[in-house]
Design a protein around this motif. Structure first.
Motif: not given
Ligand code: FES
Ligand code: FES
Length: 178
Positions: A172-178, A102-108, A97-100, A164-169
């Motif tokens: 993480i929020r998305q994965a925490a709520e998954a 990062f991809v969906e939120q463009d965290g990199l 879920a965390m990898q997904q 890329a901090y904004t999208n990393i945040l």
């Protein structure tokens, strides 16, 4: 583990590691960091060498389930340990879920810090769900809330040269709520 003396008094040890579900054995100079053992001896390149001084977090893995910077510890100290890198978080072709996130939120951007960020984020959420407080937790008698400040503080050991901090945040929020 044994410690035969090598040339010029160097000492070596045979150790075993469970890396991403695979049993691996290797013989290392006892001064070898866990990061170098993974990358240079076992060709496990998910953890990255950024600073080699414990300051950037790009070498982070889950070590017996807890996040750890592998450049700051000796391989010989972890004989028998279970290591999960960002690669090992996936279940076959199915992303964690965390990898997904990062991809969906463009965290990199360049991706150099990403494997460490993802391992750290997974370990960080486990710590949070176990109700470990952080430096910004105000009420130590109540379960912490997953505010943006809490996430930032708990991830402050992981630097991103691309910013890329904004999208990393957001990831993480998305994965925490998954
Ligand atoms: S390479 Fe380990 S913290 Fe930077
Ligand atoms: S995405 Fe480039 S260093 Fe973080």
């Amino acid at each position: 583990m044994n410690h035969p003396s090598g040339p010029r008094g160097a000492r070596h040890a045979k150790i075993a590691l469970d890396v991403d579900g695979e049993h691996r054995t290797l013989e290392v100079d006892t001064r070898t960091t866990l990061l170098d053992a993974l990358r240079e001896h076992l060709d496990v390149t998910a953890p990255k060498k950024g600073c080699d001084h414990g300051q950037c977090g790009s070498c982070t893995v889950l070590l017996d389930g807890r996040r750890a910077t592998t450049c700051l510890t000796f391989a010989v100290a972890h004989d028998g340990a279970r290591i999960t890198t960002a690669r090992g978080l996936a279940d076959g072709d199915e992303l964690h879920a965390m990898q997904q996130a990062f991809v969906e939120q463009d965290g990199l951007q360049c991706g150099y810090c990403t494997t460490g960020q993802i391992c750290s984020a997974v370990g960080m959420l486990d710590e949070f769900w176990a109700q470990h407080p952080s430096n910004v937790t105000e009420d130590l008698t109540a379960p912490p809330e997953l505010t943006d400040d809490e996430i930032r503080e708990r991830m402050s050991g992981n630097l991103c040269r691309c910013g890329a901090y904004t999208n990393i945040l957001a990831a993480i929020r998305q994965a925490a709520e998954a």
